[in-house]
Design a protein around this motif. Structure first.
Motif, PDB file in Angstrom:
ATOM      1  N   UNK A 141       0.831  -1.217   0.000  1.00 56.43           N
ATOM      2  CA  UNK A 141       0.000   0.000   0.000  1.00 56.43           C
ATOM      3  C   UNK A 141       0.859   1.259   0.000  1.00 56.43           C
ATOM      4  N   UNK A 142       1.946   1.234   0.759  1.00 55.53           N
ATOM      5  CA  UNK A 142       2.857   2.386   0.798  1.00 55.53           C
ATOM      6  C   UNK A 142       3.546   2.585  -0.546  1.00 55.53           C
ATOM      7  N   UNK A 143       3.922   1.487  -1.174  1.00 52.96           N
ATOM      8  CA  UNK A 143       4.567   1.582  -2.489  1.00 52.96           C
ATOM      9  C   UNK A 143       3.617   2.211  -3.506  1.00 52.96           C
ATOM     10  N   UNK A 144       2.336   1.825  -3.419  1.00 52.44           N
ATOM     11  CA  UNK A 144       1.349   2.390  -4.355  1.00 52.44           C
ATOM     12  C   UNK A 144       1.093   3.859  -4.007  1.00 52.44           C
ATOM     13  N   UNK A 145       0.897   4.136  -2.712  1.00 48.38           N
ATOM     14  CA  UNK A 145       0.564   5.510  -2.296  1.00 48.38           C
ATOM     15  C   UNK A 145       1.671   6.493  -2.652  1.00 48.38           C
ATOM     16  N   UNK A 146       2.918   6.007  -2.697  1.00 49.37           N
ATOM     17  CA  UNK A 146       4.031   6.906  -3.052  1.00 49.37           C
ATOM     18  C   UNK A 146       4.460   6.741  -4.507  1.00 49.37           C
ATOM     19  N   UNK A 147       3.805   5.857  -5.238  1.00 46.38           N
ATOM     20  CA  UNK A 147       4.272   5.507  -6.598  1.00 46.38           C
ATOM     21  C   UNK A 147       5.786   5.285  -6.559  1.00 46.38           C
ATOM     22  N   UNK A 148       6.196   4.324  -5.743  1.00 48.24           N
ATOM     23  CA  UNK A 148       7.620   4.105  -5.487  1.00 48.24           C
ATOM     24  C   UNK A 148       8.371   3.761  -6.771  1.00 48.24           C
ATOM     25  N   UNK A 149       9.648   4.082  -6.736  1.00 45.52           N
ATOM     26  CA  UNK A 149      10.508   3.786  -7.887  1.00 45.52           C
ATOM     27  C   UNK A 149      11.407   2.606  -7.557  1.00 45.52           C
ATOM     28  N   UNK A 150      12.637   2.905  -7.165  1.00 44.02           N
ATOM     29  CA  UNK A 150      13.537   1.843  -6.755  1.00 44.02           C
ATOM     30  C   UNK A 150      14.546   1.491  -7.813  1.00 44.02           C
ATOM     31  N   UNK A 151      15.020   0.249  -7.715  1.00 45.23           N
ATOM     32  CA  UNK A 151      16.223  -0.123  -8.445  1.00 45.23           C
ATOM     33  C   UNK A 151      15.974  -0.663  -9.847  1.00 45.23           C
ATOM     34  N   UNK A 152      14.710  -0.910 -10.190  1.00 44.43           N
ATOM     35  CA  UNK A 152      14.456  -1.532 -11.494  1.00 44.43           C
ATOM     36  C   UNK A 152      13.585  -0.681 -12.401  1.00 44.43           C
ATOM     37  N   UNK A 153      13.487   0.597 -12.101  1.00 47.96           N
ATOM     38  CA  UNK A 153      12.629   1.489 -12.908  1.00 47.96           C
ATOM     39  C   UNK A 153      13.078   1.485 -14.366  1.00 47.96           C
ATOM     40  N   UNK A 154      14.381   1.375 -14.550  1.00 47.56           N
ATOM     41  CA  UNK A 154      14.952   1.343 -15.900  1.00 47.56           C
ATOM     42  C   UNK A 154      14.241   0.308 -16.785  1.00 47.56           C
ATOM     43  N   UNK A 155      13.936  -0.826 -16.204  1.00 45.67           N
ATOM     44  CA  UNK A 155      13.325  -1.896 -16.994  1.00 45.67           C
ATOM     45  C   UNK A 155      11.797  -1.929 -16.893  1.00 45.67           C
ATOM     46  N   UNK A 156      11.285  -1.672 -15.687  1.00 46.85           N
ATOM     47  CA  UNK A 156       9.857  -1.919 -15.458  1.00 46.85           C
ATOM     48  C   UNK A 156       9.030  -0.673 -15.139  1.00 46.85           C
ATOM     49  N   UNK A 157       9.673   0.489 -15.058  1.00 43.72           N
ATOM     50  CA  UNK A 157       8.924   1.688 -14.695  1.00 43.72           C
ATOM     51  C   UNK A 157       8.674   1.759 -13.196  1.00 43.72           C
ATOM     52  N   UNK A 158       7.913   2.766 -12.778  1.00 43.60           N
ATOM     53  CA  UNK A 158       7.624   2.928 -11.344  1.00 43.60           C
ATOM     54  C   UNK A 158       6.429   2.048 -10.966  1.00 43.60           C
ATOM     55  N   UNK A 159       6.043   2.097  -9.706  1.00 41.07           N
ATOM     56  CA  UNK A 159       4.987   1.235  -9.170  1.00 41.07           C
ATOM     57  C   UNK A 159       3.698   1.339  -9.983  1.00 41.07           C
ATOM     58  N   UNK A 160       3.430   2.549 -10.496  1.00 40.87           N
ATOM     59  CA  UNK A 160       2.194   2.780 -11.263  1.00 40.87           C
ATOM     60  C   UNK A 160       1.959   1.686 -12.300  1.00 40.87           C
ATOM     61  N   UNK A 161       3.041   1.251 -12.951  1.00 44.61           N
ATOM     62  CA  UNK A 161       2.886   0.273 -14.029  1.00 44.61           C
ATOM     63  C   UNK A 161       2.523  -1.121 -13.495  1.00 44.61           C
ATOM     64  N   UNK A 162       2.736  -1.340 -12.207  1.00 46.19           N
ATOM     65  CA  UNK A 162       2.453  -2.662 -11.629  1.00 46.19           C
ATOM     66  C   UNK A 162       1.093  -2.740 -10.954  1.00 46.19           C
ATOM     67  N   UNK A 163       0.353  -1.626 -10.925  1.00 47.80           N
ATOM     68  CA  UNK A 163      -0.930  -1.636 -10.210  1.00 47.80           C
ATOM     69  C   UNK A 163      -2.049  -1.958 -11.200  1.00 47.80           C
ATOM     70  N   UNK A 164      -2.589  -3.176 -11.079  1.00 54.59           N
ATOM     71  CA  UNK A 164      -3.670  -3.599 -11.983  1.00 54.59           C
ATOM     72  C   UNK A 164      -5.042  -3.293 -11.390  1.00 54.59           C
ATOM     73  N   UNK A 165      -5.075  -2.889 -10.122  1.00 56.39           N
ATOM     74  CA  UNK A 165      -6.348  -2.553  -9.490  1.00 56.39           C
ATOM     75  C   UNK A 165      -6.131  -2.299  -8.013  1.00 56.39           C
ATOM     76  N   UNK A 166      -7.156  -1.750  -7.353  1.00 53.24           N
ATOM     77  CA  UNK A 166      -7.057  -1.575  -5.900  1.00 53.24           C
ATOM     78  C   UNK A 166      -8.430  -1.348  -5.284  1.00 53.24           C
TER      79      UNK A 166
END
Ligand SMILES: Cc1cc2nc3c(=O)[nH]c(=O)nc-3n(C[C@H](O)[C@H](O)[C@H](O)COP(=O)(O)OP(=O)(O)OC[C@H]3O[C@@H](n4cnc5c(N)ncnc54)[C@H](O)[C@@H]3O)c2cc1C
Length: 452
Positions: A141-166
């Motif tokens: 929930x914190x990762x989604x609420x902050x649209x977290x980035x991290x170490x793999x944004x280069x390949x997969x983008x930020x958290x936004x791209x991983x949220x299929x629903x909530x």
């Protein structure tokens, strides 16, 4: 003293999950950096979406403002109370649903730590795209609420791209759920997207449907010792042009490395006095090393390579331990900026002197995610001069056409600076959205939007 709000909350979640004693509240009242703290009226720990809705209804009825808290690893003071709010902790929303292997999706409670989901889905050949150092505490929930980035944004983008629903509970206790995870769904406003990155100001996220990626078990890490940022950018450009399986490109500098080695008692990874270090990781189903080795052959640098998990982790430690090594020295000002790559060399050269101009005793340590130009500017020893240091750095970032936050968000720390990155019209629109969903300003007051 238990008053009627705490009594009403106890009747929803059980008395054991309404924390009122100062010593048990304490860990919820201070952030990870130690810079942001306040007093909570109480801490309430609901265990389901229904309980969250009932809790918010009680808080709304008593005009008791609420601060939402997940793993409390956020770095901008958004999850801790400031003026006697109720802290709503999501850590009991801790369940993981069945993985849908065909859609490669899973629905989880918002309070599940990232590493628990990683372990669960990796057994099934899947992975969470986003990864970051505090994976054992940071919640989904914190990762989604902050649209977290991290170490793999280069390949997969930020958290936004991983949220299929909530699922979300709004300030008045209304529950809205969008968990079907359909890959195409063009039916109006994107509420899931709006909640992502809203930093707890629009609603409490209680469930998240995650889009997963295939787990990639063959991994190679290389640490390149270089003479400066320009060489790091050139090296990354060579690697990106030749390697399609690049997952991470992280930057740090000699001063940060020295701090990490001294604080953690680690040996230097390479001998010699290099100014900049670029850590890259490739990942694939099989053989992540061959394309990387071919690219590295074209780069004049001292290079250390690691392929087995223990050696890889050892190299990552030099980068991931920066935050804890810095915090071991003192309470830093943490600025998480994005600078256009063309201006990165100038930025890294200028920022330390800008900082010392604002506060002569201050010391700057920079590291970050090179591919996105996302640098973490940590300033130590600037106690009392925070506003001067923050404005000097953030105004410079804005003048270079960058952003005042790449991934940590705005929180309380940067609310006053939001207009450096967003226009008046955008902020007016954001305020209208906040008013529509949370008319009394119950949720996370003072976070993200500047007062006014
Ligand atoms: C050592 C270290 C390294 C880090 N590295 C990175 C990094 O590489 N990339 C990165 O992006 N971040 C990084 N962070 C910051 C932090 O881990 C992320 O912001 C993370 O997403 C916060 O998750 P959390 O569960 O701890 O949220 P919290 O800190 O509890 O909350 C963060 C914000 O989200 C809100 N919130 C939390 N849960 C919910 C919910 N369920 N519903 C609504 N709002 C909610 C809070 O109110 C607050 O505004 C790092 C932090 C540390 C300490």
């Amino acid at each position: 003293m238990i008053d009627h709000v705490e009594a009403a909350l106890s009747s929803i979640v059980g008395a054991g999950h309404v924390l009122v004693a100062p010593d048990v509240r304490a860990s919820y009242e201070t952030d990870w950096t130690g810079r942001f703290h306040g007093t909570a009226r109480c801490v309430v720990r609901p265990a389901s979406t229904t309980e969250v809705a009932e809790v918010l209804r009680v808080c709304a009825a008593h005009a008791a403002n609420v601060v939402v808290q997940g793993g409390n690893t956020g770095l901008v003071g958004g999850a801790v109370p400031s003026q006697g709010e109720v802290v709503l902790s999501t850590t009991r929303l801790r369940w993981i649903g069945d993985v849908d292997p065909i859609a490669a999706q899973v629905t989880v409670g918002a309070g599940v730590p990232l590493s628990a989901v990683q372990q669960h889905v990796r057994r099934l050949g899947l992975d969470v795209a986003v990864d970051l150092a505090p994976r054992d505490s940071a919640t989904v929930g914190g990762l989604v609420a902050t649209n977290a980035g991290g170490e793999r944004v280069l390949r997969y983008g930020t958290m936004r791209r991983s949220v299929a629903g909530l699922s979300v509970v709004f300030a008045d206790g209304t529950v809205a759920s969008r968990l079907s995870g359909l890959p195409k769904d063009n039916t109006g406003y994107d509420l899931v997207g709006l909640l992502t990155g809203s930093e707890g100001t629009l609603g409490v996220i209680t469930e998240v449907r995650l889009q997963l990626v295939p787990v990639l078990r063959s991994r190679t890490v290389a640490l390149l010792a270089l003479s400066g940022v320009t060489d790091a950018l050139s090296a990354m450009a060579v690697i990106k042009s030749r390697v399609s399986i690049l997952e991470a490109a992280e930057l740090f500098f000699a001063d940060g490395l020295a701090l990490v080695c001294d604080r953690l008692g680690l040996p230097r990874p390479v001998p010699g006095g290099h100014e900049a270090y670029l850590l890259v990781e490739t990942a694939d189903r099989e053989d992540a090393s061959a394309p990387l080795f071919a690219a590295l052959g074209n780069i004049p640098a001292e290079i250390v390579v690691a392929e087995d998990p223990v050696a890889r982790q050892r190299l990552w430690r030099y980068r991931e331990a920066h935050a804890e090594a810095i915090s071991a020295v003192g309470i830093p000002i943490k600025l998480d900026v994005v600078v256009p790559l063309a201006a990165l060399t100038e930025f890294v050269a200028q920022v330390p002197s800008l900082v010392t101009k604002a506060c002569s005793a201050a010391r700057t340590v920079i590291f970050g995610h090179l591919n996105e130009g996302n640098l973490h500017v940590n300033v130590l020893g600037a106690g009392g001069a925070e506003p001067a240091v923050e404005s000097a750095v953030l105004e410079y970032v804005a003048a270079l056409g960058g952003s005042i936050s790449g991934e940590h968000g705005i929180g309380r720390a940067k609310a006053a600076y939001l207009s450096l990155s967003r226009t008046k019209e955008e902020i007016t629109a954001m305020r209208a959205i906040k008013r529509a969903l949370d008319p009394t300003g119950l949720l996370n007051p003072g976070v993200l939007l500047p007062p006014g």
